[in-house]
Scaffold this motif. Sequence first.
Motif, PDB file in Angstrom:
ATOM      1  N   PRO A   4       0.821  -1.209   0.000  1.00  0.00           N
ATOM      2  CA  PRO A   4       0.000   0.000   0.000  1.00  0.00           C
ATOM      3  C   PRO A   4       0.860   1.267   0.000  1.00  0.00           C
ATOM      4  O   PRO A   4       1.883   1.348   0.698  1.00  0.00           O
ATOM      5  CB  PRO A   4      -0.811  -0.127   1.289  1.00  0.00           C
ATOM      6  N   GLY A   5       0.441   2.235  -0.797  1.00  0.00           N
ATOM      7  CA  GLY A   5       1.203   3.481  -0.930  1.00  0.00           C
ATOM      8  C   GLY A   5       2.069   3.519  -2.167  1.00  0.00           C
ATOM      9  O   GLY A   5       2.502   4.592  -2.594  1.00  0.00           O
ATOM     10  N   ASN A   6       2.350   2.342  -2.771  1.00  0.00           N
ATOM     11  CA  ASN A   6       3.152   2.302  -3.989  1.00  0.00           C
ATOM     12  C   ASN A   6       2.334   2.781  -5.195  1.00  0.00           C
ATOM     13  O   ASN A   6       1.118   2.606  -5.244  1.00  0.00           O
ATOM     14  CB  ASN A   6       3.630   0.897  -4.288  1.00  0.00           C
ATOM     15  N   THR A   7       3.027   3.390  -6.126  1.00  0.00           N
ATOM     16  CA  THR A   7       2.449   3.681  -7.440  1.00  0.00           C
ATOM     17  C   THR A   7       3.085   2.724  -8.436  1.00  0.00           C
ATOM     18  O   THR A   7       4.301   2.738  -8.635  1.00  0.00           O
ATOM     19  CB  THR A   7       2.709   5.136  -7.858  1.00  0.00           C
ATOM     20  N   LEU A   8       2.268   1.887  -9.020  1.00  0.00           N
ATOM     21  CA  LEU A   8       2.746   0.857  -9.937  1.00  0.00           C
ATOM     22  C   LEU A   8       2.687   1.413 -11.364  1.00  0.00           C
ATOM     23  O   LEU A   8       1.621   1.821 -11.839  1.00  0.00           O
ATOM     24  CB  LEU A   8       1.855  -0.377  -9.803  1.00  0.00           C
ATOM     25  N   ILE A   9       3.837   1.464 -12.019  1.00  0.00           N
ATOM     26  CA  ILE A   9       3.920   1.902 -13.416  1.00  0.00           C
ATOM     27  C   ILE A   9       4.044   0.651 -14.276  1.00  0.00           C
ATOM     28  O   ILE A   9       4.990  -0.133 -14.111  1.00  0.00           O
ATOM     29  CB  ILE A   9       5.122   2.831 -13.653  1.00  0.00           C
ATOM     30  N   LEU A  10       3.108   0.456 -15.171  1.00  0.00           N
ATOM     31  CA  LEU A  10       3.025  -0.766 -15.973  1.00  0.00           C
ATOM     32  C   LEU A  10       3.355  -0.445 -17.422  1.00  0.00           C
ATOM     33  O   LEU A  10       2.653   0.335 -18.080  1.00  0.00           O
ATOM     34  CB  LEU A  10       1.617  -1.348 -15.878  1.00  0.00           C
ATOM     35  N   SER A  11       4.452  -1.008 -17.917  1.00  0.00           N
ATOM     36  CA  SER A  11       4.896  -0.754 -19.287  1.00  0.00           C
ATOM     37  C   SER A  11       4.810  -2.049 -20.083  1.00  0.00           C
ATOM     38  O   SER A  11       5.457  -3.046 -19.737  1.00  0.00           O
ATOM     39  CB  SER A  11       6.333  -0.228 -19.285  1.00  0.00           C
ATOM     40  N   VAL A  12       4.010  -2.051 -21.135  1.00  0.00           N
ATOM     41  CA  VAL A  12       3.834  -3.252 -21.957  1.00  0.00           C
ATOM     42  C   VAL A  12       4.086  -2.903 -23.413  1.00  0.00           C
ATOM     43  O   VAL A  12       3.823  -1.779 -23.861  1.00  0.00           O
ATOM     44  CB  VAL A  12       2.416  -3.860 -21.793  1.00  0.00           C
ATOM     45  N   ALA A  13       4.606  -3.867 -24.159  1.00  0.00           N
ATOM     46  CA  ALA A  13       4.907  -3.639 -25.572  1.00  0.00           C
ATOM     47  C   ALA A  13       4.680  -4.915 -26.361  1.00  0.00           C
ATOM     48  O   ALA A  13       5.007  -6.018 -25.886  1.00  0.00           O
ATOM     49  CB  ALA A  13       6.340  -3.156 -25.740  1.00  0.00           C
ATOM     50  N   LEU A  14       4.135  -4.774 -27.539  1.00  0.00           N
ATOM     51  CA  LEU A  14       3.995  -5.914 -28.436  1.00  0.00           C
ATOM     52  C   LEU A  14       5.364  -6.349 -28.925  1.00  0.00           C
ATOM     53  O   LEU A  14       6.179  -5.515 -29.330  1.00  0.00           O
ATOM     54  CB  LEU A  14       3.121  -5.544 -29.644  1.00  0.00           C
ATOM     55  N   THR A  15       5.637  -7.633 -28.878  1.00  0.00           N
ATOM     56  CA  THR A  15       6.926  -8.132 -29.358  1.00  0.00           C
ATOM     57  C   THR A  15       6.847  -8.614 -30.802  1.00  0.00           C
ATOM     58  O   THR A  15       7.870  -8.791 -31.455  1.00  0.00           O
ATOM     59  CB  THR A  15       7.435  -9.268 -28.462  1.00  0.00           C
ATOM     60  N   THR A  16       5.639  -8.842 -31.293  1.00  0.00           N
ATOM     61  CA  THR A  16       5.415  -9.184 -32.699  1.00  0.00           C
ATOM     62  C   THR A  16       4.130  -8.498 -33.148  1.00  0.00           C
ATOM     63  O   THR A  16       3.384  -7.956 -32.326  1.00  0.00           O
ATOM     64  CB  THR A  16       5.257 -10.706 -32.907  1.00  0.00           C
ATOM     65  N   GLU A  17       3.883  -8.521 -34.431  1.00  0.00           N
ATOM     66  CA  GLU A  17       2.617  -8.018 -34.922  1.00  0.00           C
ATOM     67  C   GLU A  17       1.478  -8.956 -34.478  1.00  0.00           C
ATOM     68  O   GLU A  17       1.699 -10.144 -34.253  1.00  0.00           O
ATOM     69  CB  GLU A  17       2.643  -7.924 -36.445  1.00  0.00           C
ATOM     70  N   ILE A  18       0.285  -8.400 -34.334  1.00  0.00           N
ATOM     71  CA  ILE A  18      -0.876  -9.214 -33.965  1.00  0.00           C
ATOM     72  C   ILE A  18      -1.233 -10.111 -35.150  1.00  0.00           C
ATOM     73  O   ILE A  18      -1.454  -9.633 -36.262  1.00  0.00           O
ATOM     74  CB  ILE A  18      -2.063  -8.333 -33.568  1.00  0.00           C
ATOM     75  N   ARG A  19      -1.252 -11.417 -34.889  1.00  0.00           N
ATOM     76  CA  ARG A  19      -1.562 -12.386 -35.949  1.00  0.00           C
ATOM     77  C   ARG A  19      -2.694 -13.288 -35.494  1.00  0.00           C
ATOM     78  O   ARG A  19      -2.658 -13.850 -34.400  1.00  0.00           O
ATOM     79  CB  ARG A  19      -0.326 -13.243 -36.272  1.00  0.00           C
ATOM     80  N   ARG A  20      -3.689 -13.428 -36.352  1.00  0.00           N
ATOM     81  CA  ARG A  20      -4.840 -14.290 -36.076  1.00  0.00           C
ATOM     82  C   ARG A  20      -5.471 -13.978 -34.725  1.00  0.00           C
ATOM     83  O   ARG A  20      -5.879 -14.874 -33.979  1.00  0.00           O
ATOM     84  CB  ARG A  20      -4.442 -15.754 -36.150  1.00  0.00           C
ATOM     85  N   GLY A  21      -5.509 -12.727 -34.391  1.00  0.00           N
ATOM     86  CA  GLY A  21      -6.131 -12.308 -33.142  1.00  0.00           C
ATOM     87  C   GLY A  21      -5.310 -12.570 -31.909  1.00  0.00           C
ATOM     88  O   GLY A  21      -5.818 -12.421 -30.789  1.00  0.00           O
ATOM     89  N   CYS A  22      -4.032 -12.939 -32.054  1.00  0.00           N
ATOM     90  CA  CYS A  22      -3.168 -13.225 -30.908  1.00  0.00           C
ATOM     91  C   CYS A  22      -2.070 -12.170 -30.797  1.00  0.00           C
ATOM     92  O   CYS A  22      -1.440 -11.812 -31.796  1.00  0.00           O
ATOM     93  CB  CYS A  22      -2.541 -14.606 -31.033  1.00  0.00           C
ATOM     94  N   ALA A  23      -1.850 -11.689 -29.584  1.00  0.00           N
ATOM     95  CA  ALA A  23      -0.835 -10.672 -29.322  1.00  0.00           C
ATOM     96  C   ALA A  23       0.214 -11.229 -28.369  1.00  0.00           C
ATOM     97  O   ALA A  23      -0.113 -11.764 -27.303  1.00  0.00           O
ATOM     98  CB  ALA A  23      -1.474  -9.430 -28.718  1.00  0.00           C
ATOM     99  N   MET A  24       1.499 -11.111 -28.758  1.00  0.00           N
ATOM    100  CA  MET A  24       2.617 -11.462 -27.886  1.00  0.00           C
ATOM    101  C   MET A  24       3.114 -10.187 -27.227  1.00  0.00           C
ATOM    102  O   MET A  24       3.406  -9.201 -27.908  1.00  0.00           O
ATOM    103  CB  MET A  24       3.736 -12.114 -28.694  1.00  0.00           C
ATOM    104  N   VAL A  25       3.216 -10.204 -25.895  1.00  0.00           N
ATOM    105  CA  VAL A  25       3.488  -8.978 -25.143  1.00  0.00           C
ATOM    106  C   VAL A  25       4.605  -9.223 -24.136  1.00  0.00           C
ATOM    107  O   VAL A  25       4.687 -10.287 -23.514  1.00  0.00           O
ATOM    108  CB  VAL A  25       2.219  -8.508 -24.399  1.00  0.00           C
TER     109      VAL A  25
END
Length: 460
Positions: free
Chosen positions: A415-436
């Motif tokens: 409690p009291g922490n500020t969580l910074i969440l950084s996400v990035a796609l590692t490949t292009e989205i294919r067939r509705g699937c995303a690698m992150v």
Amino acid sequence: MMQQLTLNESFSVKGKGLHSGLNITATFNPAPENTGYRICRVDLEDRPVIPAVAENVVDTQRGTVLGKGDVRVSTVEHSLAALYAAGVDNCLIEVDGPELPILDGSAIIYVNEIERVGLKEQAADKDFYIIKEKTQFKDESGSMLTIYPDDGFSVECMVEYNSPVLPNQFAVLDDLAEFKQEVASARTFVFVREIEGLLNYNLIKGGDLDNAIVIYDQEIPQEKIDEICDIVKVPHMHLSKLGYINPKPLTWDNEPARHKLMDIIGDLALIGRPLKGRVVAIRPGHTVNNKFTRMVRKEVKHTEAQSPLYNPNAAPLIDVNGIKKLLPHRYPFLLIDKIIEMDQKHCVAVKNVTVNEPFFTGHFPQEPVMPGVLQVEAMAQAAGVLVLNYLEDPDKYSTYFLKIDNVKFRQKVVPGNTLILSVALTTEIRRGCAMVKGYAFVGEKIVCEAEFMAQIIKNK
């Protein structure tokens, strides 16, 4: 996110080596992403390649010399400054001698050639190293380099010489876009009183009035001047007054300071990543530049991932109401409060962790700790915003985990922490699937990381 850049095609430059006096050809080639700057000695057996990074600098006397084993390449700083200023991340330089040609003593020919062939975007993201706190190096001579946090990259340079001709000078470059107009044409310089000593050290064999500013700032007997002229194979000259003896006038009154600024940029290019920070240099030189660059590069190498910049006073890109329009999650399972950065490939979200979170009731009553699985879920929700935001009807779709790999928990989130969440796609989205790939930070520290696959499914 900006993409990495390389040259659109190869180009070559030819000329004398400043120190060797040899006729040298250097060819600048496109290079694969994430390879940086590399220099290949094509005149040697097996064509050895030297990565252009700070720890491979083996000498800094009158220039920056890269080495690996017995292989050396000197006078690299002007070309590297031109590449760095142009935003080139990856380049293979092939050279058929022990140094790059000095050309006219500046970087303008390199800049013009880079502009002529153009640049090509690559698939990988440009990997900026963001300066977040003041970093300083000072040596015993009083030379000092300091880098401060800034939104972009800029340099201030102050030089000091005990010379009636070259007094204290100051130069500044606020934006790399101004490099061509403000810095690139600044030529290297030498004092007449230094020439004999440099020649005795087997240096500046290729130096002349066409590739260096020559400064006469101490009266020297005519016979000594004649002797120096004979050594450098130029006609005898009679120097009746102190000053600059080149037939071509100075481009700027502070051209020497601007050239020193160019050298700083070329030496900082050996960090291996583009910087965001403001450099202030007092009495710089290749030796102190390299010591400073090594210190910064050591920090860069030890930084696995940097926390995104977070200004709590700035308005969010997407607030919690906007997030609710993209995600189906609601209390008590909506685990992100706002989005502060986003483009086609990456997203940064914020989660303010309070003691009122319902999971703290049982995890744990006496020592509240945010469950690691919920940290991963928060990253996944940020990824959901990333992929759903670009759909035409995002409310008709949801994202679901398919797998989670390489999860690591580094420290507790409380409690009291500020969580910074950084996400990035590692490949292009294919067939509705995303690698992150996702990171969670508290302050500058990574608290959690994970790789996961999510599937985008239309709601029934």
